[in-house]
Enzyme design. Structure first.
Site, short mmCIF file in Angstrom:
data_model
loop_
_atom_site.label_atom_id
_atom_site.label_comp_id
_atom_site.label_asym_id
_atom_site.label_seq_id
_atom_site.Cartn_x
_atom_site.Cartn_y
_atom_site.Cartn_z
N GLY A 1 9.24 11.67 -5.47
CA GLY A 1 10.49 11.05 -5.89
C GLY A 1 11.76 11.62 -5.25
N SER B 1 -2.20 14.13 7.61
CA SER B 1 -3.09 13.71 6.52
C SER B 1 -4.54 13.67 6.96
CB SER B 1 -2.67 12.30 6.06
OG SER B 1 -3.73 11.70 5.35
N TYR C 1 -8.96 16.49 2.73
CA TYR C 1 -9.63 15.96 1.53
C TYR C 1 -11.04 16.54 1.56
CZ TYR C 1 -6.16 12.40 0.26
OH TYR C 1 -5.03 11.74 -0.17
N HIS D 1 1.12 13.06 -6.47
CA HIS D 1 0.70 12.18 -5.38
C HIS D 1 1.58 10.92 -5.30
CE1 HIS D 1 -3.02 12.11 -2.75
NE2 HIS D 1 -2.52 10.91 -2.44
N TYR E 1 0.83 -1.20 0.00
CA TYR E 1 0.00 0.00 0.00
C TYR E 1 0.87 1.26 0.00
CZ TYR E 1 -2.93 3.79 1.50
OH TYR E 1 -3.55 5.02 1.56
N GLY F 1 -1.68 9.11 4.56
CA GLY F 1 -2.77 8.47 5.28
C GLY F 1 -2.31 7.18 5.93
N ARG G 1 0.44 7.93 -7.38
CA ARG G 1 -0.64 7.09 -6.84
C ARG G 1 -2.01 7.45 -7.39
NH1 ARG G 1 1.24 4.75 -2.02
NH2 ARG G 1 -0.73 4.84 -0.89
N PRO H 1 2.03 14.70 3.61
CA PRO H 1 0.92 14.01 4.31
C PRO H 1 0.76 12.58 3.80
CG PRO H 1 0.06 15.51 2.63
CD PRO H 1 1.55 15.73 2.68
C1 LIG Z 1 1.08 5.74 1.95
C2 LIG Z 1 0.80 7.09 1.36
C3 LIG Z 1 -0.32 7.78 1.76
C4 LIG Z 1 -0.57 9.06 1.24
N1 LIG Z 1 -1.65 9.76 1.71
C5 LIG Z 1 -1.84 11.04 1.29
C6 LIG Z 1 -2.87 11.82 1.85
O1 LIG Z 1 -3.60 11.38 2.73
N2 LIG Z 1 -3.02 13.08 1.38
C7 LIG Z 1 -2.23 13.61 0.40
O2 LIG Z 1 -2.40 14.77 0.02
N3 LIG Z 1 -1.22 12.89 -0.12
C8 LIG Z 1 -1.02 11.62 0.30
N4 LIG Z 1 0.03 10.90 -0.21
C9 LIG Z 1 0.93 11.53 -1.19
C10 LIG Z 1 2.09 12.22 -0.48
O3 LIG Z 1 1.64 13.32 0.26
C11 LIG Z 1 3.16 12.70 -1.47
O4 LIG Z 1 2.55 13.51 -2.45
C12 LIG Z 1 3.92 11.59 -2.14
O5 LIG Z 1 4.09 10.48 -1.29
C13 LIG Z 1 5.29 12.13 -2.56
O6 LIG Z 1 6.01 11.19 -3.22
P1 LIG Z 1 7.19 10.29 -2.55
O7 LIG Z 1 6.51 9.25 -1.72
O8 LIG Z 1 7.85 9.73 -3.75
O9 LIG Z 1 8.09 11.19 -1.75
C14 LIG Z 1 0.29 9.62 0.28
C15 LIG Z 1 1.42 8.91 -0.12
C16 LIG Z 1 1.69 7.66 0.41
C17 LIG Z 1 2.93 6.94 -0.02
#
Ligand SMILES: Cc1cc2nc3c(=O)[nH]c(=O)nc-3n(C[C@H](O)[C@H](O)[C@H](O)COP(=O)(O)O)c2cc1C
Length: 411
Positions: free
Chosen positions: A333, A130, A152, A301, A48, A103, A304, A101
């Site tokens: 990244g 988050s 959100y 994101h 996840y 989750g 994702r 952030p």
């Molecule tokens: C497990 C996970 C949960 C995330 N949950 C949120 C969230 O709740 N809100 C949000 O704006 N971004 C969320 N993101 C995106 C991150 O804020 C961020 O944009 C992203 O992880 C950056 O990329 P990186 O993991 O390569 O550093 C989530 C990312 C991951 C990996």
């Protein structure tokens, strides 16, 4: 320069356990955290965090883009006394990066959100709570004042205002609206590794628990025994659904109606700093500016959401052309000091990092996050010196070789 958020107001992190210390001994760079977390966490939970949408094309490009930019360092400059302090939206920080952030961070590490927030506070950098976290934002803000909050939202302006009021009452001063998540993406990769929301107890989950005892005892059972069933605490103005309930899915769907009107409404209502996260198109940066935000976080994101979405680094030069007074921040990244310097050289004011800090909290709690922040600090200080620079303001585009960089052209 004003003082950065005081490092002295929080006591040191609890010392790592024997096992945590042993895990940390093998972490020499942020990339090493992923393998350590893979070993510790059940496959669906690791999947996840590590996973992305559909073919992982965006996830891959988020890293690849950094190889297209090279440095043109200056030599024979006296670089003693280098500094990493900086300012974003008038807020002083000790270093130019923060924790994005994420989750359900408390499902990977015990009370993960609190570990992340406290380590960030101690280091003088921001952490963003988050909307999908399992710990109440009020509790996190009390444990680590200065945290930002990410919401959100749907198109329901009254609900957006109530969420902002709740954050303000908790002492939050920086409110982040995530723009890229109104629609639930295709994360078939999560299904392949067995992660489903709501999480339903079944034989596979039980087997995963048995085969990952450190996580089962140290995070999962400890959380249930001490704090009861985790709920999505910050999905709206009131308490959200329990993690294990069907309602959890509904809590995060139905947000398709989110639009710029909500941002305009919030701007009238919210007195603190307002940030929109998840923009990629330069025209959206212009719209954010017109809506009166203080800053934007360019982001896909972490790959994702929309697979095939462009890496924020490629958009950065065109986004800078539209900034005209608002601050441009960026994530996706970033893993090394050199990555951060490349973004600052292109004009970004601040960088956020996600997954590695999640892994760090999973493998060693607060001590793990402290360790990860320390590694980045050391890299940044060394990189700055090797670039022939004394402070971050000196990092400009003139020190980057961009001929191999496929940037989105302004327009
Ligand atoms: C497990 C996970 C949960 C995330 N949950 C949120 C969230 O709740 N809100 C949000 O704006 N971004 C969320 N993101 C995106 C991150 O804020 C961020 O944009 C992203 O992880 C950056 O990329 P990186 O993991 O390569 O550093 C989530 C990312 C991951 C990996």
């Amino acid at each position: 320069m004003r003082d950065t958020p005081a490092m002295t107001t929080l006591p040191a992190a609890p010392p790592p356990s024997f096992l945590q210390a042993r895990r940390l001994r093998r972490i020499f760079a942020l990339e090493d955290l992923e393998e350590a977390a893979r070993r510790l966490l059940p496959r669906p939970i690791f999947g996840y965090v590590a996973g992305a949408a559909e073919t992982n094309a965006t996830l891959a490009d988020n890293r690849r883009v950094f190889d297209e930019i090279q440095f043109l360092p200056r030599m024979l400059v006296n670089v003693t006394g280098r500094r990493l302090d900086c300012e974003v939206m008038g807020l002083p920080y000790a270093m130019p990066f923060g924790i994005a952030p994420m989750g359900v961070s408390s499902l990977t590490g015990y009370r993960g959100d609190i570990s992340l927030a406290r380590s960030a506070r101690r280091a003088g950098i921001p952490m963003i709570i988050s909307a999908a976290s399992l710990v109440r934002l009020e509790e996190i803000a009390e444990a680590a004042p200065g945290v930002w909050f990410q919401a959100y939202l749907s198109g329901n302006q009254a609900e957006a205002a109530a969420m902002a009021d709740r954050a303000a009452a908790a002492g939050i001063e920086t409110f982040v609206v995530t723009a890229d998540s109104a629609v639930v993406p295709s994360r078939e990769n999560n299904l392949r590794t067995g992660y489903r929301t709501p999480i339903r107890p079944n034989a596979a989950l039980f087997w995963n628990g048995m085969t990952h005892p450190a996580w089962s005892m140290g995070t999962f059972l400890r959380t249930f025994l001490r704090h009861g069933t985790p709920h999505f605490e910050n999905a709206g103005p009131g308490r959200g659904a329990p993690l294990l309930s069907r309602q959890a899915v509904r809590d995060f769907s139905g947000r398709e109606s989110l639009d710029w009107a909500v941002v305009h409404h919030l701007r009238k209502r919210w007195r603190g700093r307002l940030v929109v996260k998840g923009l990629l198109h330069p025209k959206d940066v212009a719209l954010a500016r017109e809506a009166g935000v203080d800053g934007v976080i360019l982001s896909n994101h972490g790959g994702r959401q929309l697979d095939g979405a462009i890496s924020p680094m490629r958009v950065l030069p065109a986004a800078m052309d539209q900034a005209r007074g608002i601050e441009i921040m960026i994530d996706c990244g970033f893993r090394r000091g050199t990555d951060i310097l490349k973004a600052l050289g292109l004009g970004a004011k601040f960088v956020f990092i996600g997954r590695p800090f999640n892994y760090a909290s999973a493998i060693a709690g607060e001590a793990g996050v402290d360790h990860a922040i320390g590694l980045l600090r050391a890299q940044l200080l060394a990189d700055l010196g090797m670039m022939g620079l004394l402070n971050l303001r000196e990092m400009t585009e003139e020190l980057l070789y961009l001929d191999n960089f496929r940037a989105l052209k302004a327009g």
